[in-house]
Design an enzyme around this catalytic site. Structure first.
Site, PDB file in Angstrom:
ATOM      1  N   ASP A  85      39.519  36.694  27.673  1.00  0.00           N
ATOM      2  CA  ASP A  85      38.217  37.269  27.311  1.00  0.00           C
ATOM      3  C   ASP A  85      38.334  37.990  25.964  1.00  0.00           C
ATOM      4  OD1 ASP A  85      35.564  38.072  27.736  1.00  0.00           O
ATOM      5  OD2 ASP A  85      36.168  39.934  28.732  1.00  0.00           O
ATOM      6  N   HIS A 141      27.418  37.391  27.964  1.00  0.00           N
ATOM      7  CA  HIS A 141      28.295  38.559  28.145  1.00  0.00           C
ATOM      8  C   HIS A 141      27.442  39.761  28.548  1.00  0.00           C
ATOM      9  CE1 HIS A 141      32.245  37.305  26.286  1.00  0.00           C
ATOM     10  NE2 HIS A 141      31.495  36.228  26.198  1.00  0.00           N
ATOM     11  N   ASP A 190      32.206  42.805  34.200  1.00  0.00           N
ATOM     12  CA  ASP A 190      33.397  43.657  34.291  1.00  0.00           C
ATOM     13  C   ASP A 190      33.014  45.066  34.751  1.00  0.00           C
ATOM     14  OD1 ASP A 190      35.843  44.859  34.045  1.00  0.00           O
ATOM     15  OD2 ASP A 190      35.900  44.844  31.866  1.00  0.00           O
ATOM     16  N   SER A 227      26.687  42.991  33.583  1.00  0.00           N
ATOM     17  CA  SER A 227      26.733  43.861  34.758  1.00  0.00           C
ATOM     18  C   SER A 227      25.342  44.426  35.053  1.00  0.00           C
ATOM     19  CB  SER A 227      27.710  45.023  34.516  1.00  0.00           C
ATOM     20  OG  SER A 227      29.039  44.590  34.760  1.00  0.00           O
ATOM     21  N   GLU A 271      31.773  32.770  19.868  1.00  0.00           N
ATOM     22  CA  GLU A 271      30.589  33.643  19.916  1.00  0.00           C
ATOM     23  C   GLU A 271      29.873  33.653  18.585  1.00  0.00           C
ATOM     24  OE1 GLU A 271      30.961  37.392  21.959  1.00  0.00           O
ATOM     25  OE2 GLU A 271      29.398  38.340  20.755  1.00  0.00           O
TER      26      GLU A 271
HETATM   27  P1  13P Z   1      29.812  44.163  31.279  1.00  0.00           P
HETATM   28  O1  13P Z   1      30.291  45.348  30.514  1.00  0.00           O
HETATM   29  O2  13P Z   1      28.326  44.133  31.366  1.00  0.00           O
HETATM   30  O3  13P Z   1      30.429  44.039  32.613  1.00  0.00           O
HETATM   31  O4  13P Z   1      30.219  42.839  30.442  1.00  0.00           O
HETATM   32  C1  13P Z   1      31.501  42.287  30.592  1.00  0.00           C
HETATM   33  C2  13P Z   1      31.797  41.253  29.556  1.00  0.00           C
HETATM   34  O5  13P Z   1      30.962  40.789  28.821  1.00  0.00           O
HETATM   35  C3  13P Z   1      33.192  40.819  29.485  1.00  0.00           C
HETATM   36  O6  13P Z   1      33.396  39.908  28.439  1.00  0.00           O
HETATM   37  O1  G3H Z   2      33.972  42.879  27.141  1.00  0.00           O
HETATM   38  C1  G3H Z   2      34.979  43.468  27.456  1.00  0.00           C
HETATM   39  C2  G3H Z   2      35.436  43.514  28.858  1.00  0.00           C
HETATM   40  O2  G3H Z   2      34.625  44.390  29.607  1.00  0.00           O
HETATM   41  C3  G3H Z   2      36.887  43.870  28.922  1.00  0.00           C
HETATM   42  O3  G3H Z   2      37.108  45.218  28.753  1.00  0.00           O
HETATM   43  O4  G3H Z   2      38.790  45.199  26.932  1.00  0.00           O
HETATM   44  O5  G3H Z   2      38.468  47.231  28.326  1.00  0.00           O
HETATM   45  O6  G3H Z   2      39.564  45.195  29.272  1.00  0.00           O
HETATM   46  P1  G3H Z   2      38.566  45.755  28.290  1.00  0.00           P
HETATM   47 ZN    ZN Z   3      32.118  40.336  26.736  1.00  0.00          ZN
END
Ligand code: 13P
Ligand code: G3H
Ligand code: ZN
Length: 317
Positions: A81, A210, A256, A213, A133
């Site tokens: 990711d 993306h 996430d 949530s 992206e």
């Molecule tokens: P959220 O912060 O809305 O969960 O998005 C997660 C995300 O886009 C990870 O790539």
């Molecule tokens: O978009 C990012 C994801 O929520 C991952 O978060 O980089 O803190 O693991 P992180």
């Molecule tokens: Zn993301």
């Protein structure tokens, strides 16, 4: 069973979206796999750069190899990711990831194309798919923080050229969502007209959303009741919008933050309710069960619940 995202997206296109959920540790992995097993849903496990360095990148790979044995019937893909060029190349070399995301969306168009193309060439040589992206979400991801006024929606007029020049396999589009727990203070502001226009210009091409949530208010309230200090005026993406997105060409929906909220709520509650406990396993057990419940529910919302058997027919497995 680990499968390619290509097959998943072909099966899902126009009907539903596959949930892409971030993991950082064994408890998240167990909850995720259990929830997808319970809802019979294909899914994508996402690993961010931060997650790879939280314990050790080999630890998460080992956890997923074990989960694949513990849950032999589930169907999933393994995805990097928000990679940059070095992390994409590292994951491509590792041979474990089925797809990587190269996020050069902060760069000007031509530079985004150049970086993405280099990653696509290396990935395709190893039959690994690439998500790119175009446009920029607000919020915080990895070490980059993008203020809402710097965020900008994907320009549909650029997508055909971008996909043609880069050869990417799926495209993350900015349509008004942002990363993290504070997405909207007023109305939803999702720009489905942008997705519709992109889908018109790129027929059957898998699109990614993306920042999806939903930031359930009940989770926020319970976290704050047990001493948390989250803002209660901000909202996530309405679940109805997620269902709609899945029917408009969005085949992958990234989540996430909601998982972090479940983790935070469970642990705050457990520490408050059982102050004598100092064992990490009781709250860990509750978290895994609660996260599995959340995941199974979310897969129903996305429409991916119940799709495993039909997908397996397509995969001939
Ligand atoms: P959220 O912060 O809305 O969960 O998005 C997660 C995300 O886009 C990870 O790539
Ligand atoms: O978009 C990012 C994801 O929520 C991952 O978060 O980089 O803190 O693991 P992180
Ligand atoms: Zn993301």
């Amino acid at each position: 069973m680990i499968v390619s995202t290509d097959a998943m997206f072909k099966h899902a296109y126009g009907k539903y979206a596959v949930g892409a959920y971030n993991i950082n540790n064994a408890e998240q992995a167990m909850g995720l796999f259990q929830g997808c097993k319970d809802s019979n849903a294909p899914f994508i496990v996402q690993i961010s750069k931060g997650a790879r360095s939280y314990t050790d990148k080999r630890m998460l790979e080992a956890i997923l190899r074990a989960a694949n044995e513990i849950f032999p019937d589930v169907v999933f893909a393994v995805h990097l990711d928000h990679g940059d060029e070095p992390s994409c190349m590292d994951c491509i070399k590792s041979g474990f990831y089925t797809s990587v995301m190269i996020d050069a969306s902060h760069a000007p168009f031509d530079q985004n194309v150049e970086i993405t193309k280099r990653v696509v060439d290396a990935a395709h040589a190893k039959k690994i798919a690439v998500e790119a992206e175009l446009g920029q979400l607000g919020g915080v991801e990895e070490d980059i923080s993008v203020s809402q006024d710097k965020a900008h929606l994907t320009d549909p007029a650029q997508v055909e050229e971008f996909v043609k020049k880069t050869g990417c396999d799926s495209l993350a589009c900015a349509i008004g969502t942002s990363h993290g727990a504070y997405k909207f203070t007023g109305s939803q502001g999702l720009h489905f007209e942008v997705i519709e226009e992109i889908a018109r210009r790129l027929p059957k091409f898998p699109l990614v959303m993306h920042g999806s949530s939903s930031v359930p208010f009940d989770e926020v309230r319970r976290i704050n009741y047990f001493g948390g200090k989250l803002r209660e005026d901000a909202k996530g993406v309405d679940e109805k919008q997620l269902t709609i997105a899945g029917k408009k060409g969005v085949t992958k929906i990234n989540i996430d933050t909601d998982g972090r909220l479940v983790w935070c709520r469970v642990h705050r509650e457990q520490f408050e309710l059982y102050p004598e406990n100092f064992d990490l396993r009781p709250p860990g057990k509750v978290f895994m069960a609660e996260y599995a419940r959340y995941i199974a529910h979310k897969n129903k919302v996305l429409g991916s619940a119940g799709q495993v058997d039909d997908l397996k027919k397509l995969l001939k497995v």
